[in-house]
Design an enzyme around this catalytic site. Structure first.
Site, PDB file in Angstrom:
ATOM      1  N   ASP A   1       0.867  -1.175   0.000  1.00  0.00           N
ATOM      2  CA  ASP A   1       0.000   0.000   0.000  1.00  0.00           C
ATOM      3  C   ASP A   1       0.911   1.236   0.000  1.00  0.00           C
ATOM      4  O   ASP A   1       2.133   1.132   0.174  1.00  0.00           O
ATOM      5  CB  ASP A   1      -0.974  -0.006   1.185  1.00  0.00           C
TER       6      ASP A   1
HETATM    7  C1  BGC Z   1      -4.930   3.313  -0.024  1.00  0.00           C
HETATM    8  C2  BGC Z   1      -5.108   2.298  -1.121  1.00  0.00           C
HETATM    9  C3  BGC Z   1      -4.945   2.970  -2.456  1.00  0.00           C
HETATM   10  C4  BGC Z   1      -3.577   3.608  -2.501  1.00  0.00           C
HETATM   11  C5  BGC Z   1      -3.264   4.260  -3.824  1.00  0.00           C
HETATM   12  C6  BGC Z   1      -3.670   4.120  -0.183  1.00  0.00           C
HETATM   13  O1  BGC Z   1      -3.616   5.173   0.700  1.00  0.00           O
HETATM   14  O2  BGC Z   1      -4.949   2.661   1.221  1.00  0.00           O
HETATM   15  O3  BGC Z   1      -6.345   1.681  -1.015  1.00  0.00           O
HETATM   16  O4  BGC Z   1      -5.134   2.066  -3.491  1.00  0.00           O
HETATM   17  O5  BGC Z   1      -3.498   4.595  -1.488  1.00  0.00           O
HETATM   18  O6  BGC Z   1      -4.006   5.387  -4.024  1.00  0.00           O
END
Ligand code: BGC
Length: 772
Positions: free
Chosen positions: A297
């Protein structure tokens, strides 16, 4: 088009090498055979330096949009330099054919091997044409509509140059304080699983043509169990909960062929998910034999330092790579340290090869080696985005997502003629809020408001009064961060409008950007002065239809007691106002059912239907009693249970029958129930089947959803709905730490919500060995 020759040689040599013998399946789980794409990936891998391999494991955010904490200067110069060196395997938050093409051109024409980039984006509930938030869609219990919605999102995003979405989020969510409940399918593992499959199929299609993209099951795993519902907080759960509640939707997504997984910010058993060997290698890649890749993530690799699990970014990179995290999203840990870690013998090069092979395989599957600009067609972009059929598709799922919570005085459906209607609430006239939290591809003010939707019905007199703003203060990242707790200057106008009206429609709730990532709440009430507005209006005219727009279950006890009609309308996307108006006027008879329990107050949270019984079950005990598992100030029961949802007609359940009273391995039992439309209108009902395992090697929930079917019934019509129970239905993760069915006694329930009392009994027996 100018591509690197070497890429072609690699791709073609892969094909020649194989002839026709390679399998062309893109299954990501369970197949032992090496696919054509894996062999092609290997042929490229052979040509790569260590730096180039590590580069494939590096994902950078683009230069304009952010979806997490970004480096101060955006690091643009460094990123371009790395791009040219072939040290970037993927980018996120770059969209639009023009921009995607420009970056792809650098990767393909200026790097030594010309390996194309994969472009990821959070296409969560639509792209430009926005669908209802996933929690709302889950309320439709309609897999065809949900799949269609994902197809629309995929088609628009793919036309915009993208080839990978960070969806579906399949985190089972029990805590409404957590802002991200809006992004998932609610509290039930089975419902989450079937929806995960529908979404994966919708996004990915049968094959990756130019209308589909790769999907990503996230967040692996446990993220939604953040303590106290505070985003990014510690997760401390049992292996039992992990396997029985959290993992099933991930497994379902893997079996449906989801291209990728994303790990999560949280720790599990004290080990952050990004560095968690048990999750990523033992369970996902080994036990499930998952062949896709795992992306971290946003910054979660680097965050292992703050967790206190890694001493610095280099250490975090070592832990993440060894634990099976294949791609680093925006931490720069891999690109900066992984080569050194390999040279120092801390990470085996075979692990790098394995990760890169997975990443290259997907690039081959997507067809990016054949044509890196496959998703870059300006004409298609223009023709595809915002198509009329897409607007119709999201309207259809929006109507199906609405849940009628209460309709006591039959105020609904509204009469179409001769009524004076007061429409009250700032959210009734808001064209941005209905787009919900993850609508980053869509522009502000592009949703149909409730006011606009109701204005289509000309037979009544409609007066609009705002009453009170929902949000106030400074605008940060496109929305006003603060809830209005003081300004009641619009109350008088609203009260006056209510006084003149036959019926008052009040649209209250949360702004679309007050839910979602990083938007946890410690209260679940209707925010700010809106509750006071509701009570003030109620004093002058109690004929209120309350339309809630929100991204999570709210605690609306006062409204449930005092307001005759309540409609849960979530954040429904681009066509929101039309969907709501059509339901209010009865042009669509509501059929949605809650995918998450609505609490009486925040203190009951986490509250979910599939809880354990405990040794001192408190349900039904008077609140003043003690020594039972209950509260002294509120009943244990929810305000509205999981699976609840009314219609403008009524349904009656009877005649629950079982085809036998026991079955053994290989056998089954058919449960059937009669459902009758006892009202005056055509209607649709989601018939739900639950079971309870009475005694097991580990305690089991008081009810578990195991199947459902939507039926359409004319007035007076009865249909018999049946459901087959077999060994698979009763399996769970047992004390033996495996999925198995244990012999014993069970209950089965059927009805229109998880609160149904209609039940039967059966036994699962172990087959006795035959005598010789
Ligand atoms: C989120 C994810 C997301 C990623 C990219 C993160 O902060 O938890 O779900 O896909 O950012 O935007």
């Amino acid at each position: 088009m100018k591509f690197k020759l070497i890429t072609y040689i690699a791709a073609i040599s892969g094909m020649i090498l194989l002839g026709c013998s390679g399998t062309k399946s893109r299954s990501t789980s369970g197949t032992a055979a090496i696919s054509l794409y894996e062999r092609k990936a290997d042929s490229v891998l052979k040509l790569m330096t260590l730096e180039e391999k590590v580069g494939q494991m590096n994902q950078y955010n683009g230069f304009w949009e952010v979806t997490g904490p970004a480096p101060k200067d955006g690091d643009a110069a460094k990123k371009y330099e790395h791009l040219r060196k072939g040290w970037v395997g993927s980018m996120l938050n770059v969209k639009g054919v023009k921009d995607v093409r420009a970056l792809q051109k650098i990767a393909v024409e200026q790097t030594r091997l010309g390996i194309p980039i994969i472009f990821g984006y959070d296409v969560i509930h639509g792209y430009k044409t926005v669908s209802p938030i996933p929690l709302a869609e889950a309320a439709s219990w309609d897999m065809d509509a949900i799949k269609k919605s994902a197809e629309i999102a995929a088609a628009e995003a793919a036309a915009s140059g993208l080839n990978w979405t960070f969806a579906p989020m399949v985190d089972v969510s029990r805590d409404a304080r957590w802002g991200r409940v809006m992004e998932g399918a609610g509290e039930d593992p089975y419902l989450n699983s079937v929806i995960a499959v529908a979404r994966v199929k919708g996004f990915q299609g049968e094959k990756y043509d130019e209308f589909h993209l790769a999907a990503c099951a996230k967040h692996f795993a446990g993220y939604s169990f953040a303590e106290a519902g505070r985003d990014y907080n510690t997760v401390d759960i049992s292996d039992n909960t992990l396997h029985n509640i959290i993992l099933p939707p991930f497994k379902a997504a893997a079996e449906a062929g989801v291209a990728t997984f994303m790990n999560s910010f949280n720790e599990l058993e004290g080990i952050p998910a990004t560095g968690n060997h048990y999750l990523q290698r033992d369970i996902l890649k080994n036990r499930w034999n998952y062949q896709g890749f795992v992306v971290s993530d946003w910054g979660s690799l680097g965050e292992m330092v703050a967790h206190g699990y890694a001493k610095d970014l280099k250490h975090a990179s070592e832990l993440a790579a060894n634990a099976g995290s294949d791609m680093d999203m925006e931490s720069s840990g891999y690109v900066e340290h992984l080569c050194a870690l390999v040279r120092e013998g801390k990470v085996a090069e075979s692990k790098i090869d394995e990760a890169v092979r997975r990443i290259l395989k997907l690039k081959f599957e997507l067809g990016l080696f054949d044509d890196p600009y496959k998703y870059c067609n300006e004409e298609r972009e223009k023709q595809t985005i915002g198509k009329k059929e897409f607007l119709d598709g999201v309207l259809d799922v929006a109507k199906k997502s609405i849940v009628l919570l209460k309709n006591d005085k039959q105020l609904l459906p509204l009469k179409k003629q001769g009524q004076k209607i007061a429409l009250i609430g700032a959210l009734a006239n808001d064209k941005t809020s209905p787009l919900g939290n993850w609508r980053i591809g869509a522009d502000d003010n592009t949703a149909v408001s409730v006011l606009e939707g109701m204005q289509q019905y000309k037979g009544n007199t409609l007066t609009y009064a705002k009453g009170a703003d929902v949000a106030t203060g400074k605008t940060v990242m496109g929305f006003k961060t603060h809830v209005n707790v003081t300004d009641k200057s619009g109350f008088a106008e609203a009260i006056n409008a209510a006084k003149q009206a036959d019926v008052v429609v009040m649209v209250l709730g949360e702004h679309g950007l007050h839910t979602g990532e990083g938007r946890s709440r410690s209260e679940l009430t209707i925010p700010g002065v809106q509750q006071e507005l509701l009570e003030a209006v109620h004093k002058v005219n109690p004929n209120i239809v309350l339309v809630l727009t929100n991204g999570r279950p709210l605690a609306i006890s006062w409204a449930a007691e005092n307001v005759p009609s309540i409609v849960e309308a979530w954040h429904l996307g681009t066509q929101s106002g039309h969907a709501i108006a059509q339901v209010l006027y009865g042009d669509y008879n509501p059929s949605g059912k809650l995918p998450m329990t609505f609490p009486r107050n925040v203190g009951q949270v986490p509250i979910y239907y599939n809880h354990k019984n405990t040794g001192r079950p408190g349900d039904g005990q008077p609140t003043e009693s003690v020594f039972w598992s209950q509260y002294n100030d509120v009943d244990n029961s929810p305000l509205y249970p999981f699976g609840h949802g009314l219609s403008y007609t009524t349904f009656e359940y009877s005649n629950l029958k079982l085809s036998g009273n026991s079955f053994a391995e290989g056998g089954n039992i058919i449960v059937s129930v009669d459902v009758k439309n006892t009202g005056k209108l055509d209607g649709k009902e989601v018939v739900q089947f639950y079971i309870r395992d009475l005694v097991a090697s580990v305690t089991r929930p008081v009810k578990e959803l195991k199947g459902f079917e939507m039926v359409s019934l004319k007035p007076g019509e009865t249909k018999t709905v049946s459901f087959s129970i077999n060994k698979k239905t009763i399996e769970f993760y047992s004390a033996n730490k495996i999925w198995e069915a244990e012999p014993g006694e069970f209950k089965v329930f059927a009805g229109g919500s998880s609160a149904t009392k209609l039940e039967g009994n059966f036994k699962y027996t172990v087959q006795q060995p035959q005598r010789p």
